[in-house]
Design a protein around this motif. Structure first.
Motif, mmCIF file in Angstrom:
data_model
loop_
_atom_site.group_PDB
_atom_site.id
_atom_site.type_symbol
_atom_site.label_atom_id
_atom_site.label_comp_id
_atom_site.label_asym_id
_atom_site.label_seq_id
_atom_site.Cartn_x
_atom_site.Cartn_y
_atom_site.Cartn_z
ATOM 1 N N VAL A 96 -24.876 104.454 40.884
ATOM 2 C CA VAL A 96 -23.495 104.132 40.514
ATOM 3 C C VAL A 96 -22.751 103.531 41.704
ATOM 4 O O VAL A 96 -22.001 102.551 41.550
ATOM 5 N N ASP A 97 -22.957 104.075 42.893
ATOM 6 C CA ASP A 97 -22.358 103.479 44.093
ATOM 7 C C ASP A 97 -22.798 102.023 44.251
ATOM 8 O O ASP A 97 -21.997 101.150 44.596
ATOM 9 N N ASP A 98 -24.083 101.764 44.002
ATOM 10 C CA ASP A 98 -24.610 100.409 44.148
ATOM 11 C C ASP A 98 -24.049 99.476 43.072
ATOM 12 O O ASP A 98 -23.746 98.313 43.346
ATOM 13 N N GLN A 139 -27.245 106.617 53.283
ATOM 14 C CA GLN A 139 -26.544 106.439 54.565
ATOM 15 C C GLN A 139 -26.094 104.985 54.742
ATOM 16 O O GLN A 139 -24.971 104.721 55.184
ATOM 17 N N GLU A 140 -26.953 104.050 54.376
ATOM 18 C CA GLU A 140 -26.589 102.630 54.461
ATOM 19 C C GLU A 140 -25.418 102.344 53.523
ATOM 20 O O GLU A 140 -24.478 101.623 53.886
ATOM 21 N N TYR A 159 -19.572 101.136 52.512
ATOM 22 C CA TYR A 159 -18.250 101.427 51.949
ATOM 23 C C TYR A 159 -17.216 101.678 53.055
ATOM 24 O O TYR A 159 -16.091 101.187 52.980
ATOM 25 N N ILE A 160 -17.580 102.423 54.077
ATOM 26 C CA ILE A 160 -16.645 102.691 55.177
ATOM 27 C C ILE A 160 -16.256 101.380 55.851
ATOM 28 O O ILE A 160 -15.074 101.115 56.093
ATOM 29 N N GLU A 189 -8.766 100.190 44.889
ATOM 30 C CA GLU A 189 -8.391 101.565 45.201
ATOM 31 C C GLU A 189 -8.967 102.537 44.170
ATOM 32 O O GLU A 189 -9.510 103.585 44.523
ATOM 33 N N LYS A 190 -8.889 102.184 42.899
ATOM 34 C CA LYS A 190 -9.407 103.066 41.848
ATOM 35 C C LYS A 190 -10.928 103.121 41.866
ATOM 36 O O LYS A 190 -11.520 104.160 41.546
ATOM 37 N N ILE A 191 -11.565 102.033 42.256
ATOM 38 C CA ILE A 191 -13.024 102.050 42.388
ATOM 39 C C ILE A 191 -13.429 103.030 43.484
ATOM 40 O O ILE A 191 -14.344 103.838 43.296
ATOM 41 N N VAL A 192 -12.745 102.978 44.619
ATOM 42 C CA VAL A 192 -13.059 103.914 45.710
ATOM 43 C C VAL A 192 -12.827 105.347 45.242
ATOM 44 O O VAL A 192 -13.661 106.230 45.474
#
Length: 162
Positions: free
Chosen positions: A46-48, A80-81, A86-87, A117-120
């Protein structure tokens, strides 16, 4: 702060999962994704997917998880990557960038639109939700994971004035 929290919570969780007795992280259990590692893999997928949305690129996922469960070490390297990505991205955004709307197609079909912002917020909440499942599965081993919730992160990494 939220993406840094996510990275720290991921670190705690993966370190604990990798400390479990042999076979426990992959032991089939009564849970949506079958085992701890496949649950964490869902979070990565989901992050990807949302990374692709933020980049304005198509992804190749047809589901919100992969068929096969990756090796926990390989998954941890990929996570970790992802956390670093994201950071690094969020660190470049202005307040105006946060309000930019991203249009995308849901994996299951249908159009979506969310601000950056909502995605984060979604990826942070989604990861927290599923790490909670993994924590519950750890108690079944039995293994008591350390607290990885937001107030503890804030206490340990930020002053009250930040």
């Amino acid at each position: 702060m939220l993406v840094r929290y996510k990275g720290r919570a991921n670190s705690l969780t993966f370190n604990n999962v990798m400390e479990l007795p042999e076979g426990e992280a992959l032991r089939q259990r009564s849970t949506r994704f079958g085992n701890m590692v496949h649950t964490l893999n869902h979070v990565y997928v989901v992050d990807d997917i949302f990374r692709h949305h933020l980049q304005g690129k198509k992804h190749s996922y047809t589901a919100r998880n992969t068929e096969q469960t990756p090796a926990v070490g390989d998954l941890w390297t990929a996570v970790q990557e992802m956390d670093r990505w994201y950071i690094g991205l969020v660190d470049t955004w202005s307040n105006e960038d946060l309000s930019e709307v991203v249009h995308f197609e849901f994996v299951g079909g249908g159009e979506g639109a969310m601000t950056r912002e909502k995605i984060v917020l979604h990826i942070v909440n989604h990861g927290t939700y599923h790490r909670g499942f993994v924590g519950d599965l750890m108690y079944q081993v039995p293994f008591t994971p350390p607290s990885n919730d937001l107030p503890v992160f804030i206490r340990d990494h930020y002053s009250c004035t930040q």
